[in-house]
Design a protein around this motif. Structure first.
Motif, short mmCIF file in Angstrom:
data_model
loop_
_atom_site.label_atom_id
_atom_site.label_comp_id
_atom_site.label_asym_id
_atom_site.label_seq_id
_atom_site.Cartn_x
_atom_site.Cartn_y
_atom_site.Cartn_z
N SER A 142 51.79 -6.31 45.10
CA SER A 142 52.84 -7.29 44.78
C SER A 142 53.49 -6.98 43.44
CB SER A 142 52.25 -8.70 44.77
OG SER A 142 51.29 -8.84 43.74
N VAL A 143 52.70 -6.55 42.46
CA VAL A 143 53.26 -6.19 41.15
C VAL A 143 54.19 -4.99 41.28
CG1 VAL A 143 52.70 -5.33 38.85
CG2 VAL A 143 51.33 -7.15 39.85
N LEU A 144 53.78 -4.00 42.07
CA LEU A 144 54.61 -2.80 42.26
C LEU A 144 55.92 -3.14 42.98
CD1 LEU A 144 51.89 -0.17 43.27
CD2 LEU A 144 53.12 -0.34 41.09
N VAL A 145 55.85 -4.01 43.97
CA VAL A 145 57.06 -4.39 44.70
C VAL A 145 58.04 -5.11 43.78
CG1 VAL A 145 57.95 -5.88 46.52
CG2 VAL A 145 55.97 -4.45 46.97
N VAL A 146 57.55 -6.07 43.00
CA VAL A 146 58.43 -6.81 42.08
C VAL A 146 59.04 -5.87 41.04
CG1 VAL A 146 58.47 -8.59 40.30
CG2 VAL A 146 57.22 -8.99 42.42
N ALA A 147 58.23 -4.95 40.51
CA ALA A 147 58.75 -3.99 39.53
C ALA A 147 59.81 -3.10 40.15
CB ALA A 147 57.60 -3.14 38.99
N LEU A 148 59.60 -2.65 41.38
CA LEU A 148 60.57 -1.79 42.06
C LEU A 148 61.89 -2.52 42.30
CD1 LEU A 148 61.18 0.90 43.45
CD2 LEU A 148 60.24 -0.06 45.56
N VAL A 149 61.81 -3.76 42.73
CA VAL A 149 63.03 -4.55 42.98
C VAL A 149 63.84 -4.72 41.71
CG1 VAL A 149 63.87 -6.85 43.59
CG2 VAL A 149 62.13 -5.76 45.01
N ASN A 150 63.17 -5.04 40.61
CA ASN A 150 63.88 -5.23 39.34
C ASN A 150 64.44 -3.94 38.79
OD1 ASN A 150 63.57 -8.17 38.13
ND2 ASN A 150 61.70 -7.73 39.27
N CYS A 151 63.82 -2.82 39.12
CA CYS A 151 64.34 -1.53 38.67
C CYS A 151 65.56 -1.11 39.49
CB CYS A 151 63.26 -0.45 38.78
SG CYS A 151 61.94 -0.59 37.57
N LEU A 152 65.58 -1.46 40.77
CA LEU A 152 66.67 -1.04 41.65
C LEU A 152 67.96 -1.79 41.39
CD1 LEU A 152 64.81 -0.63 45.08
CD2 LEU A 152 65.66 1.18 43.57
N SER A 153 67.88 -3.11 41.25
CA SER A 153 69.11 -3.89 41.14
C SER A 153 68.86 -5.25 40.50
CB SER A 153 69.74 -4.08 42.53
OG SER A 153 70.82 -4.97 42.48
N VAL A 154 69.70 -5.60 39.55
CA VAL A 154 69.63 -6.93 38.95
C VAL A 154 70.04 -7.99 39.97
CG1 VAL A 154 70.57 -8.44 37.16
CG2 VAL A 154 70.03 -6.07 36.62
N ARG A 155 71.08 -7.68 40.76
CA ARG A 155 71.54 -8.62 41.77
C ARG A 155 70.45 -8.91 42.81
NH1 ARG A 155 76.99 -9.69 41.99
NH2 ARG A 155 78.32 -8.45 40.62
N MET A 156 69.75 -7.86 43.23
CA MET A 156 68.68 -8.04 44.21
C MET A 156 67.57 -8.90 43.63
SD MET A 156 66.34 -5.15 46.11
CE MET A 156 67.80 -4.18 46.53
N GLY A 157 67.18 -8.63 42.38
CA GLY A 157 66.15 -9.44 41.74
C GLY A 157 66.57 -10.89 41.60
N THR A 158 67.84 -11.11 41.25
CA THR A 158 68.35 -12.48 41.13
C THR A 158 68.35 -13.19 42.47
OG1 THR A 158 69.76 -11.79 39.28
CG2 THR A 158 70.28 -13.88 40.35
N ALA A 159 68.76 -12.48 43.53
CA ALA A 159 68.78 -13.09 44.86
C ALA A 159 67.38 -13.48 45.31
CB ALA A 159 69.40 -12.11 45.86
N ILE A 160 66.41 -12.62 45.05
CA ILE A 160 65.03 -12.94 45.42
C ILE A 160 64.52 -14.14 44.62
CG2 ILE A 160 62.65 -12.07 45.34
CD1 ILE A 160 63.74 -9.34 46.04
#
Length: 254
Positions: A142-160
């Motif tokens: 779960s930590v790796l998934v959250v870190a990957l999402v935040n690294c890929l896109s700010v918009r994606m992290g915000t949407a999640i």
């Protein structure tokens, strides 16, 4: 010939809804679903636990207001590190951020990830103890998934963050509604002597406050991404002196 100096800036992609969900989604985490039992057991009574929760909420609100003021005065990402860097010696700021990155933040993330993993795998181990290795693997994933999402896109992290905050609010609404229905049905045995058996020791009160404040943790997270906010003077502090009314409206709906 002089060359213009260019500064690398973060993209301002976080709006009002994203900012609210960033704080709300961080604060409403695993702690609020796990800490109440510990606050109640360490405080000793329902009345004392409610006072503890009120005190923790007041402290968190005051801290949030202070950070909102700091965020508008020093509109840079980094929260505590930047504020210490701008107001004290650089060595103190370095010592803080070193301990934060190496000890404080990893410990907090570990606790949240383990709490998440425990709730996720519980339905698959009904009636038996979850193997520690399974918990650790799910938590690490779960930590790796959250870190990957935040690294890929700010918009994606915000949407999640928006989606997860909505889910958490629904869960909280269900719990609150269940409690209200129970009270209306006449189940008030815990409120007849609310302070009976309260623990007044310094250690018990301190541990109860620690558990409560852990649940409220997250009120300062928006200051870590101040430079990614659209109109940070509006997002960070909505009750201080703002520009004229038309500017505020255009900022809110941009």
């Amino acid at each position: 010939m002089e060359q213009d100096k260019q500064r690398v800036n973060l993209k301002r992609e976080v709006g009002m809804i994203g900012a609210i969900s960033f704080i709300g989604g961080t604060m409403i985490g695993s702690g609020i679903f796990m800490s109440p039992q510990y606050v109640l057991s360490t405080s000793g009574s329902p009345g004392a636990s409610l006072l503890i929760w009120a005190g923790c909420g007041t402290l968190s609100m005051l801290g949030g207001l202070c950070f909102a003021e700091l965020g508008t005065a020093i509109p840079e990402s980094g929260a505590e590190y930047v504020y210490m860097l701008r107001t004290t010696r650089a060595v103190l700021a370095f010592m803080y951020v070193f301990s934060f990155v190496s000890v404080m933040r990893p410990a907090g993330v570990t606790a949240m990830a383990l709490g998440f993993a425990e709730n996720v795998v519980a339905p698959f181990y009904d009636g038996c103890t979850v193997p520690p290795l399974v918990l650790k693997c799910v938590a690490a994933g779960s930590v790796l998934v959250v870190a990957l999402v935040n690294c890929l896109s700010v918009r994606m992290g915000t949407a999640i963050q928006v989606i997860t905050m909505a889910a958490k609010l629904l869960a909280m609404a269900g719990i609150i509604l269940g409690g209200v229905v129970t009270l209306l049905q006449g189940s008030t045995v815990n409120l007849e002597s609310p302070f009976e058996g309260s623990h007044v020791g310094v250690g018990s009160i301190g541990i109860a406050f620690y558990q409560g404040l852990w649940s409220y943790d997250g009120w300062n997270t928006l200051n870590f991404i101040t430079e990614e906010l659209k109109h940070p003077e509006v997002r960070l502090f909505f009750v201080t002196t703002l520009p004229n009314h038309d500017d505020v409206n255009s900022a809110l709906y941009s």
